[in-house]
Design a protein around this motif. Structure first.
Motif, short mmCIF file in Angstrom:
data_model
loop_
_atom_site.label_atom_id
_atom_site.label_comp_id
_atom_site.label_asym_id
_atom_site.label_seq_id
_atom_site.Cartn_x
_atom_site.Cartn_y
_atom_site.Cartn_z
N GLY A 85 128.98 86.48 39.50
CA GLY A 85 128.04 87.45 40.07
C GLY A 85 126.92 87.72 39.07
N THR A 112 140.19 83.86 42.14
CA THR A 112 139.68 84.99 42.92
C THR A 112 140.16 84.90 44.37
OG1 THR A 112 137.76 85.03 41.47
CG2 THR A 112 137.59 86.28 43.50
N ILE A 160 133.12 87.42 55.69
CA ILE A 160 131.69 87.72 55.53
C ILE A 160 131.23 87.08 54.22
CG2 ILE A 160 129.96 89.55 55.27
CD1 ILE A 160 131.76 91.30 57.03
N LEU A 162 130.85 83.00 53.63
CA LEU A 162 131.74 81.83 53.45
C LEU A 162 131.15 80.91 52.37
CD1 LEU A 162 134.41 80.82 54.94
CD2 LEU A 162 132.94 79.10 55.97
N ARG A 164 131.64 79.75 48.02
CA ARG A 164 132.72 79.08 47.27
C ARG A 164 134.04 79.84 47.44
NH1 ARG A 164 128.11 78.38 43.30
NH2 ARG A 164 128.29 80.64 43.23
N ILE A 165 133.99 81.16 47.15
CA ILE A 165 135.22 81.95 47.18
C ILE A 165 135.66 82.21 48.62
CG2 ILE A 165 136.24 84.19 46.56
CD1 ILE A 165 134.38 84.12 44.05
N SER A 184 130.42 84.99 58.98
CA SER A 184 129.01 85.36 59.16
C SER A 184 128.31 85.24 57.81
CB SER A 184 128.88 86.77 59.70
OG SER A 184 129.28 87.69 58.73
N LYS A 189 127.60 76.79 57.88
CA LYS A 189 127.99 75.82 56.84
C LYS A 189 128.71 74.63 57.47
CE LYS A 189 126.93 79.14 53.93
NZ LYS A 189 125.52 79.23 53.58
N SER A 215 133.36 88.52 51.07
CA SER A 215 133.28 87.68 49.86
C SER A 215 131.84 87.20 49.63
CB SER A 215 134.22 86.47 49.99
OG SER A 215 133.97 85.78 51.19
N CYS A 216 130.89 88.00 50.08
CA CYS A 216 129.48 87.63 49.88
C CYS A 216 129.00 88.11 48.52
CB CYS A 216 128.62 88.25 50.98
SG CYS A 216 128.73 90.04 51.03
N THR A 219 123.43 91.62 47.36
CA THR A 219 121.98 91.46 47.43
C THR A 219 121.42 92.72 48.09
OG1 THR A 219 121.94 90.54 49.66
CG2 THR A 219 122.31 88.96 47.87
N SER A 243 136.49 91.79 48.06
CA SER A 243 136.60 91.32 46.68
C SER A 243 135.24 90.85 46.18
CB SER A 243 137.65 90.20 46.55
OG SER A 243 137.29 89.10 47.35
N SER A 244 134.16 91.38 46.76
CA SER A 244 132.82 90.94 46.33
C SER A 244 132.26 91.90 45.28
CB SER A 244 131.89 90.79 47.53
OG SER A 244 131.68 92.03 48.17
N ILE A 294 140.29 92.56 39.38
CA ILE A 294 141.05 91.55 38.64
C ILE A 294 141.03 90.19 39.33
CG2 ILE A 294 142.57 93.11 37.37
CD1 ILE A 294 144.69 92.66 39.61
P1 NDP Z 1 128.57 81.94 46.58
O1 NDP Z 1 127.13 82.01 46.23
O2 NDP Z 1 129.22 80.61 46.70
O3 NDP Z 1 128.82 82.70 47.95
C1 NDP Z 1 128.14 83.87 48.26
C2 NDP Z 1 128.09 83.96 49.76
O4 NDP Z 1 127.43 85.19 50.07
C3 NDP Z 1 127.29 82.84 50.40
O5 NDP Z 1 128.12 82.11 51.25
C4 NDP Z 1 126.23 83.58 51.20
O6 NDP Z 1 126.16 83.07 52.52
C5 NDP Z 1 126.80 84.98 51.30
N1 NDP Z 1 125.74 85.91 51.62
C6 NDP Z 1 124.57 86.12 50.99
N2 NDP Z 1 123.84 87.01 51.66
C7 NDP Z 1 124.57 87.36 52.74
C8 NDP Z 1 124.37 88.24 53.81
N3 NDP Z 1 123.23 88.93 53.92
N4 NDP Z 1 125.35 88.38 54.74
C9 NDP Z 1 126.50 87.69 54.62
N5 NDP Z 1 126.74 86.81 53.64
C10 NDP Z 1 125.79 86.67 52.71
O7 NDP Z 1 129.32 82.84 45.52
P2 NDP Z 1 130.87 82.88 45.16
O8 NDP Z 1 131.66 82.63 46.39
O9 NDP Z 1 131.14 82.08 43.97
O10 NDP Z 1 131.01 84.44 44.73
C11 NDP Z 1 130.73 85.44 45.66
C12 NDP Z 1 130.78 86.80 45.02
O11 NDP Z 1 132.12 87.17 44.74
C13 NDP Z 1 130.08 86.93 43.67
O12 NDP Z 1 128.70 87.10 43.84
C14 NDP Z 1 130.75 88.14 43.08
O13 NDP Z 1 130.03 89.29 43.46
C15 NDP Z 1 132.12 88.18 43.74
N6 NDP Z 1 133.20 87.87 42.80
C16 NDP Z 1 134.18 88.81 42.63
C17 NDP Z 1 135.25 88.55 41.81
C18 NDP Z 1 136.31 89.56 41.61
O14 NDP Z 1 136.90 89.59 40.54
N7 NDP Z 1 136.61 90.39 42.60
C19 NDP Z 1 135.38 87.28 41.09
C20 NDP Z 1 134.29 86.37 41.34
C21 NDP Z 1 133.26 86.68 42.18
P3 NDP Z 1 124.82 82.33 52.97
O15 NDP Z 1 124.74 81.11 52.13
O16 NDP Z 1 125.02 82.08 54.41
O17 NDP Z 1 123.75 83.30 52.72
#
Ligand code: NDP
Ligand code: DGY
Length: 328
Positions: A85, A112, A160, A162, A164-165, A184, A189, A215-216, A219, A243-244, A294
């Motif tokens: 993040g 994660t 919400i 989709l 990597r995580i 969504s 994808k 898991s978004c 932003t 978990s975002s 965690i």
């Molecule tokens: P990615 O960039 O692979 O995935 C982020 C997703 O967020 C994308 O699929 C994107 O979808 C989506 N997204 C962005 N804007 C929106 C929106 N307006 N509505 C819905 N979805 C949206 O990142 P990762 O999967 O690697 O990580 C995601 C997040 O998980 C990190 O940013 C971090 O905040 C959190 N995280 C938390 C951890 C924890 O310990 N709890 C550990 C690691 C990460 P699209 O492409 O369609 O926009």
């Protein structure tokens, strides 16, 4: 670039896994000034520590804004964060100054996703409540109507974000007998086909899902996304998991939704603020399971994150390709 005989200055804002420190010290590239604590660096110490630094290795709990960049001054060429993040960094200010950014995608995805699934199951099957009842004598007998929760078999799961995580979570959930996987986000994808993922409008996801996993990334669009209107569209029997990042959720609205029975239960690995004060209303609810952020906390994952963040930093200092550079 490094000037002959003079090491570049790096400020590291916390004790990090030894795998990372070893790489920083072995390179002969930089001299490291470490905030030698497991607790966050105070703002004043961050502003002081970063002065004149060529590189900054920071954590998600450090707000990296114009004030920090100004305090660092013109030497600063790279910021490496020990996280995937990057919502804690003012990217517009960083870009203006031509500073490169490293982060740690992919290496923490499995850990994660695994934790998110554990949280979902714990919340849906009421594990913390059950453990508590065993300890406090509330377990009087096997009772047909006691501690019943919700199972994944034949369910609809909505993810919400989709990414990597999110995808790694979906892959892990499908073998539990999930019937439909909705998701969504901004764009559909192609890789969602692997889990028969259906790209749907958010409202459809909310009204049709038995489990909703957030898991978004955080932003301006996702900040406060999960609010009163959001929860009011969910099924009364649905389980919500985040978990975002904490601020994707309006916690007052979540509290009301849980308290009033608008939704069944919630599992949170992330909150606002972190740590969540021990007297926070959410912690009074039996149907809310809160973990202390965690998601990526396995020994090996944190070691790999430490190493990657150090490699990113060294590459940034030396002007070479980073293993994981953020493009923005
Ligand atoms: P990615 O960039 O692979 O995935 C982020 C997703 O967020 C994308 O699929 C994107 O979808 C989506 N997204 C962005 N804007 C929106 C929106 N307006 N509505 C819905 N979805 C949206 O990142 P990762 O999967 O690697 O990580 C995601 C997040 O998980 C990190 O940013 C971090 O905040 C959190 N995280 C938390 C951890 C924890 O310990 N709890 C550990 C690691 C990460 P699209 O492409 O369609 O926009
Ligand atoms: C991240 O990397 O963004 C997580 O929140 C911690 O691993």
């Amino acid at each position: 670039m490094q000037t002959v005989g003079k090491l570049m200055k790096v400020f590291v804002t916390r004790r990090i896994p030894p795998e990372g420190m070893k790489i920083l010290s072995a390179g002969g590239v930089c001299e490291v000034s470490l905030w030698d604590s497991d607790e966050p660096v105070q703002r004043a110490d961050l502003l002081k520590g970063v002065q004149g630094a060529h590189g900054l290795l920071c954590l998600l709990s450090d707000r990296i804004d114009a004030e920090v960049l100004d305090a660092a001054g013109p030497n600063l060429k790279v910021i490496s964060t020990l996280s995937v993040g990057f919502d804690h960094m003012a990217l517009d200010e960083i870009k203006k100054r031509g500073i490169r950014v490293g982060y740690t995608p992919d290496v923490l995805t499995d850990a994660t996703a695994e934790l998110t699934v554990a949280l979902l199951l714990s919340t849906a099957r009421r594990l913390p409540e059950g453990v508590e009842e065993v300890k406090n004598g509330g377990w009087s007998s096997w009772k047909p109507l006691w501690l019943c929760g919700y199972g994944l078999s034949h369910s609809t799961v909505g993810v919400i974000g989709l990414g990597r995580i999110g995808m790694a979570i979906a892959r892990r959930l499908m073998p539990f007998g999930v019937n439909r996987l909705l998701y969504s986000g901004r764009t559909a994808k192609a890789y969602a086909a692997e889990v028969n993922g259906e790209f749907v409008p958010l409202d459809t996801l909310l009204s049709e899902s038995d489990f909703i996993v957030v898991s978004c990334s955080l932003t301006p669009e996702t900040q406060g996304l999960c609010d009163k209107a959001f929860f009011s569209k969910m099924k009364k029997t649905a389980v919500f998991v985040n978990s975002s990042r904490g601020t994707v959720v309006n916690q007052e609205d979540l509290y009301e939704a849980l308290k009033s029975g608008q939704i069944a239960a919630a599992g949170l690995d992330v909150t606002t603020p972190e740590p969540l004060p021990t007297n926070h209303p959410l912690l009074t609810l039996k149907n809310c399971v809160v973990l202390p952020h965690i998601g990526s906390a396995t020994h090996s994952t944190r070691g790999i994150m430490g190493a990657l963040s150090a490699q990113n930093l060294l590459a940034g200092l030396q002007g070479t390709a980073m293993p994981s550079e953020l493009t923005f």
